[in-house]
Design an enzyme around this catalytic site. Structure first.
Site, PDB file in Angstrom:
ATOM      1  N   HIS A  65       8.731  -5.468  -1.368  1.00 15.72           N
ATOM      2  CA  HIS A  65       7.837  -6.451  -2.003  1.00 15.72           C
ATOM      3  C   HIS A  65       6.969  -5.821  -3.082  1.00 15.72           C
ATOM      4  CE1 HIS A  65       8.207  -9.214   1.771  1.00 15.72           C
ATOM      5  NE2 HIS A  65       9.274  -9.253   1.003  1.00 15.72           N
ATOM      6  N   CYS A  95       6.382  -3.101 -25.133  1.00 14.55           N
ATOM      7  CA  CYS A  95       6.580  -4.158 -26.147  1.00 14.55           C
ATOM      8  C   CYS A  95       5.262  -4.696 -26.694  1.00 14.55           C
ATOM      9  CB  CYS A  95       7.379  -5.312 -25.526  1.00 14.55           C
ATOM     10  SG  CYS A  95       6.414  -6.314 -24.380  1.00 14.55           S
ATOM     11  N   ASP A 151       0.855  -1.198   0.000  1.00 15.82           N
ATOM     12  CA  ASP A 151       0.000   0.000   0.000  1.00 15.82           C
ATOM     13  C   ASP A 151       0.886   1.242   0.000  1.00 15.82           C
ATOM     14  OD1 ASP A 151      -0.327  -0.814   3.412  1.00 15.82           O
ATOM     15  OD2 ASP A 151       0.638   1.023   2.710  1.00 15.82           O
ATOM     16  N   CYS A 155       5.510  -5.614 -17.056  1.00 20.95           N
ATOM     17  CA  CYS A 155       5.349  -6.550 -18.181  1.00 20.95           C
ATOM     18  C   CYS A 155       6.172  -7.796 -17.887  1.00 20.95           C
ATOM     19  CB  CYS A 155       5.826  -5.915 -19.482  1.00 20.95           C
ATOM     20  SG  CYS A 155       5.804  -7.068 -20.866  1.00 20.95           S
ATOM     21  N   GLY A 163       4.833  -4.033  13.334  1.00 19.13           N
ATOM     22  CA  GLY A 163       3.672  -4.654  12.708  1.00 19.13           C
ATOM     23  C   GLY A 163       3.992  -5.761  11.741  1.00 19.13           C
ATOM     24  N   GLU A 209       1.569  -8.359  19.247  1.00 17.35           N
ATOM     25  CA  GLU A 209       1.960  -9.559  19.999  1.00 17.35           C
ATOM     26  C   GLU A 209       3.407  -9.864  19.644  1.00 17.35           C
ATOM     27  OE1 GLU A 209       0.046 -11.988  16.303  1.00 17.35           O
ATOM     28  OE2 GLU A 209      -0.686 -12.445  18.325  1.00 17.35           O
ATOM     29  N   CYS A 266       8.954  -8.072 -20.956  1.00 18.98           N
ATOM     30  CA  CYS A 266      10.117  -7.172 -21.125  1.00 18.98           C
ATOM     31  C   CYS A 266      10.484  -6.436 -19.839  1.00 18.98           C
ATOM     32  CB  CYS A 266       9.832  -6.160 -22.240  1.00 18.98           C
ATOM     33  SG  CYS A 266       8.673  -4.875 -21.752  1.00 18.98           S
ATOM     34  N   ASN A 293       4.851  -4.320  18.197  1.00 23.26           N
ATOM     35  CA  ASN A 293       3.895  -5.227  17.564  1.00 23.26           C
ATOM     36  C   ASN A 293       2.729  -5.484  18.514  1.00 23.26           C
ATOM     37  OD1 ASN A 293       3.923  -6.466  14.937  1.00 23.26           O
ATOM     38  ND2 ASN A 293       3.774  -8.442  15.982  1.00 23.26           N
TER      39      ASN A 293
HETATM   40  C1  LIG Z   1       6.387 -18.248   4.117  1.00 24.21           C
HETATM   41  C2  LIG Z   1       7.891 -18.163   4.276  1.00 24.21           C
HETATM   42  C3  LIG Z   1       8.450 -19.268   5.096  1.00 24.21           C
HETATM   43  N1  LIG Z   1       8.493 -18.158   2.920  1.00 24.21           N
HETATM   44  C4  LIG Z   1       9.483 -17.294   2.652  1.00 24.21           C
HETATM   45  O1  LIG Z   1       9.951 -16.537   3.467  1.00 24.21           O
HETATM   46  C5  LIG Z   1       9.930 -17.310   1.224  1.00 24.21           C
HETATM   47  C6  LIG Z   1      10.925 -18.460   0.997  1.00 24.21           C
HETATM   48  C7  LIG Z   1      12.156 -18.319   1.788  1.00 24.21           C
HETATM   49  C8  LIG Z   1      13.226 -17.575   1.457  1.00 24.21           C
HETATM   50  N2  LIG Z   1      14.171 -17.688   2.450  1.00 24.21           N
HETATM   51  C9  LIG Z   1      13.722 -18.524   3.393  1.00 24.21           C
HETATM   52  C10 LIG Z   1      14.309 -18.944   4.602  1.00 24.21           C
HETATM   53  C11 LIG Z   1      13.610 -19.800   5.396  1.00 24.21           C
HETATM   54  C12 LIG Z   1      12.321 -20.243   4.993  1.00 24.21           C
HETATM   55  C13 LIG Z   1      11.725 -19.799   3.790  1.00 24.21           C
HETATM   56  C14 LIG Z   1      12.439 -18.937   3.006  1.00 24.21           C
HETATM   57  N3  LIG Z   1      10.508 -16.017   0.868  1.00 24.21           N
HETATM   58  C15 LIG Z   1      10.481 -15.642  -0.452  1.00 24.21           C
HETATM   59  O2  LIG Z   1      10.034 -16.335  -1.351  1.00 24.21           O
HETATM   60  C16 LIG Z   1      11.055 -14.273  -0.766  1.00 24.21           C
HETATM   61  C17 LIG Z   1       9.941 -13.310  -1.264  1.00 24.21           C
HETATM   62  C18 LIG Z   1       8.936 -13.080  -0.204  1.00 24.21           C
HETATM   63  C19 LIG Z   1       7.971 -11.964  -0.639  1.00 24.21           C
HETATM   64  C20 LIG Z   1       6.579 -12.510  -0.941  1.00 24.21           C
HETATM   65  N4  LIG Z   1       5.627 -11.406  -1.120  1.00 24.21           N
HETATM   66  C21 LIG Z   1       4.926 -10.856  -0.149  1.00 24.21           C
HETATM   67  N5  LIG Z   1       4.117  -9.787  -0.363  1.00 24.21           N
HETATM   68  C22 LIG Z   1       3.799  -9.366  -1.713  1.00 24.21           C
HETATM   69  C23 LIG Z   1       2.549 -10.027  -2.103  1.00 24.21           C
HETATM   70  C24 LIG Z   1       1.345  -9.419  -1.440  1.00 24.21           C
HETATM   71  O3  LIG Z   1       1.470  -8.552  -0.583  1.00 24.21           O
HETATM   72  O4  LIG Z   1       0.282  -9.873  -1.849  1.00 24.21           O
HETATM   73  S1  LIG Z   1       5.111 -11.479   1.464  1.00 24.21           S
HETATM   74  C25 LIG Z   1       3.755 -10.807   2.350  1.00 24.21           C
HETATM   75  O5  LIG Z   1       3.591 -11.663   3.441  1.00 24.21           O
HETATM   76  C26 LIG Z   1       4.277 -11.118   4.557  1.00 24.21           C
HETATM   77  C27 LIG Z   1       3.216 -10.905   5.586  1.00 24.21           C
HETATM   78  O6  LIG Z   1       3.866 -10.686   6.754  1.00 24.21           O
HETATM   79  P1  LIG Z   1       3.451  -9.442   7.708  1.00 24.21           P
HETATM   80  O7  LIG Z   1       3.479  -8.174   6.920  1.00 24.21           O
HETATM   81  O8  LIG Z   1       4.282  -9.588   8.884  1.00 24.21           O
HETATM   82  O9  LIG Z   1       1.895  -9.709   8.035  1.00 24.21           O
HETATM   83  P2  LIG Z   1       1.291 -10.831   9.021  1.00 24.21           P
HETATM   84  O10 LIG Z   1      -0.172 -10.834   8.797  1.00 24.21           O
HETATM   85  O11 LIG Z   1       2.054 -12.117   8.902  1.00 24.21           O
HETATM   86  O12 LIG Z   1       1.596 -10.247  10.494  1.00 24.21           O
HETATM   87  C28 LIG Z   1       1.026  -9.033  10.887  1.00 24.21           C
HETATM   88  C29 LIG Z   1       1.633  -8.724  12.252  1.00 24.21           C
HETATM   89  O13 LIG Z   1       1.136  -7.455  12.679  1.00 24.21           O
HETATM   90  C30 LIG Z   1       0.642  -7.553  13.996  1.00 24.21           C
HETATM   91  N6  LIG Z   1      -0.463  -6.584  14.116  1.00 24.21           N
HETATM   92  C31 LIG Z   1      -1.753  -6.739  13.705  1.00 24.21           C
HETATM   93  N7  LIG Z   1      -2.463  -5.592  13.974  1.00 24.21           N
HETATM   94  C32 LIG Z   1      -1.560  -4.707  14.524  1.00 24.21           C
HETATM   95  C33 LIG Z   1      -1.664  -3.372  15.018  1.00 24.21           C
HETATM   96  N8  LIG Z   1      -2.838  -2.695  15.011  1.00 24.21           N
HETATM   97  N9  LIG Z   1      -0.561  -2.777  15.532  1.00 24.21           N
HETATM   98  C34 LIG Z   1       0.643  -3.455  15.567  1.00 24.21           C
HETATM   99  N10 LIG Z   1       0.807  -4.736  15.109  1.00 24.21           N
HETATM  100  C35 LIG Z   1      -0.284  -5.333  14.597  1.00 24.21           C
HETATM  101  C36 LIG Z   1       0.211  -9.000  14.193  1.00 24.21           C
HETATM  102  O14 LIG Z   1       0.319  -9.329  15.552  1.00 24.21           O
HETATM  103  C37 LIG Z   1       1.246  -9.749  13.329  1.00 24.21           C
HETATM  104  O15 LIG Z   1       2.407 -10.081  14.094  1.00 24.21           O
HETATM  105  C38 LIG Z   1       4.837  -9.774   4.169  1.00 24.21           C
HETATM  106  O16 LIG Z   1       6.182  -9.932   3.831  1.00 24.21           O
HETATM  107  C39 LIG Z   1       4.013  -9.430   2.939  1.00 24.21           C
HETATM  108  O17 LIG Z   1       4.689  -8.570   2.065  1.00 24.21           O
HETATM  109  N11 LIG Z   1      12.001 -14.346  -1.836  1.00 24.21           N
HETATM  110  C40 LIG Z   1      13.219 -14.894  -1.628  1.00 24.21           C
HETATM  111  O18 LIG Z   1      13.554 -15.370  -0.566  1.00 24.21           O
HETATM  112  O19 LIG Z   1      14.043 -14.828  -2.739  1.00 24.21           O
HETATM  113  C41 LIG Z   1      15.369 -15.420  -2.567  1.00 24.21           C
HETATM  114  C42 LIG Z   1      16.285 -14.307  -2.080  1.00 24.21           C
HETATM  115  C43 LIG Z   1      16.443 -14.051  -0.721  1.00 24.21           C
HETATM  116  C44 LIG Z   1      17.350 -13.055  -0.303  1.00 24.21           C
HETATM  117  C45 LIG Z   1      18.035 -12.287  -1.200  1.00 24.21           C
HETATM  118  C46 LIG Z   1      17.847 -12.569  -2.575  1.00 24.21           C
HETATM  119  C47 LIG Z   1      16.942 -13.580  -2.995  1.00 24.21           C
END
Ligand SMILES: CC(C)NC(=O)[C@H](Cc1c[nH]c2ccccc12)NC(=O)[C@H](CCCC/N=C(/NCCC(=O)O)S[C@H]1O[C@H](COP(=O)(O)OP(=O)(O)OC[C@H]2O[C@@H](n3cnc4c(N)ncnc43)[C@H](O)[C@@H]2O)[C@@H](O)[C@H]1O)NC(=O)OCc1ccccc1
Length: 224
Positions: free
Chosen positions: A105, A135, A90, A113, A171, A199, A116, A197
């Site tokens: 992200h 393209c 956002d 695209c 967060g 939690e 390209c 956070n």
């Molecule tokens: C599931 C996980 C295990 N898998 C990964 O991590 C994977 C694989 C992986 C890579 N390395 C690893 C190592 C170990 C295990 C797995 C992996 N990672 C990847 O594929 C990444 C790509 C990951 C990106 C994917 N795209 C997103 N988003 C875009 C899409 C979209 O948005 O639709 S990820 C998406 O999910 C994630 C969600 O997490 P949060 O934002 O934390 O949200 P969540 O709901 O989980 O938590 C919310 C928190 O807020 C708190 N909260 C709630 N309300 C409040 C409030 N009011 N106030 C304060 N806090 C609050 C809650 O308590 C909670 O704790 C964010 O990253 C978000 O962007 N790419 C990659 O590694 O490439 C190689 C590389 C690495 C390094 C260098 C070069 C190359």
């Protein structure tokens, strides 16, 4: 003394602006399978489903307004050297006035695209028949980093962490890498770390300080 602060934000900072988080009760991943809507394979399999998912997210995001947490971070830029590294797609940090924001992200506001790699401002509603302005290919996708894809700005993030005097995480649940690994990197570099956070996150034990509560309350307090 001017601090060099790297701030990682996640879906939790936008929750009080009405944007669903991913893993919370009824969150995005409860309604949609990651494999279907947030992977290149899912897009290849059913681009219409993916475009509908991000059109829904884009429609919600343009209706949302920044909250007190976004605004407090924007104000911090006036006093310290701040880099916001957000996992959020956002535009609420910029809407609050933050200038130094890195969308690791991607962003709902941009289209790309798949043929390209040209990029342009996304229309509110994207369709599979949208043609690339560069393209002409009909392979347009949201400019979002999906699972299995390399996040944006990793060099800039590593450089900023190596210069940082403070690392904060706001967060985020700490489940997705490489973002979830930044705190370990900061610790390795001897940079003080704080988590704000609702939690404790998956990596909360690695932080020097943990502040629990809604971001709209904890962030203004922390900044003050
Ligand atoms: C599931 C996980 C295990 N898998 C990964 O991590 C994977 C694989 C992986 C890579 N390395 C690893 C190592 C170990 C295990 C797995 C992996 N990672 C990847 O594929 C990444 C790509 C990951 C990106 C994917 N795209 C997103 N988003 C875009 C899409 C979209 O948005 O639709 S990820 C998406 O999910 C994630 C969600 O997490 P949060 O934002 O934390 O949200 P969540 O709901 O989980 O938590 C919310 C928190 O807020 C708190 N909260 C709630 N309300 C409040 C409030 N009011 N106030 C304060 N806090 C609050 C809650 O308590 C909670 O704790 C964010 O990253 C978000 O962007 N790419 C990659 O590694 O490439 C190689 C590389 C690495 C390094 C260098 C070069 C190359």
């Amino acid at each position: 003394m001017t601090e060099h602060i790297v701030i990682l934000t996640g879906a939790g900072i936008s929750a009080e602006s009405g944007l669903g988080t991913f893993r919370d009760e009824g969150g995005l991943w409860a309604q949609h399978r990651i494999e279907d809507v947030a992977t290149p394979e899912g897009f290849a399999r059913d681009p219409e489903l993916v475009q509908r998912f991000y059109n829904m997210r884009r429609a919600e995001a343009v209706k949302a307004a920044p909250n007190a947490a976004h605004r407090a971070l924007a104000a911090l830029e006036a006093v310290h050297d701040v880099l916001i590294v957000t996992q959020n797609v956002d535009g609420l940090h910029e809407a609050a006035g933050s200038k130094n924001v890195l969308h690791m992200h991607g962003s709902l506001a941009r289209a790309m695209c798949a043929t390209c790699q040209a990029r342009w401002d996304a229309p509110l509603v994207m369709t599979v028949s949208d043609a690339c302005p560069s393209c002409g290919a009909k392979a347009t996708r949201p400019d979002i980093v999906w699972f299995g894809e390399i996040p944006y700005g990793m060099e800039k993030i590593d450089a900023a962490l190596s210069q940082a005097t403070l690392f904060a995480s706001i967060g985020t649940s700490g489940n997705v890498y490489p973002a979830a690994g930044f705190v370990a990197e900061a610790r390795r570099l001897g940079v003080p770390t704080v988590e704000l956070n609702l939690e404790p996150s998956a990596g909360y034990s690695m932080f020097d300080e943990v502040r629990i509560g809604p971001a709209s309350e904890t962030v203004p307090e922390w900044v003050a």
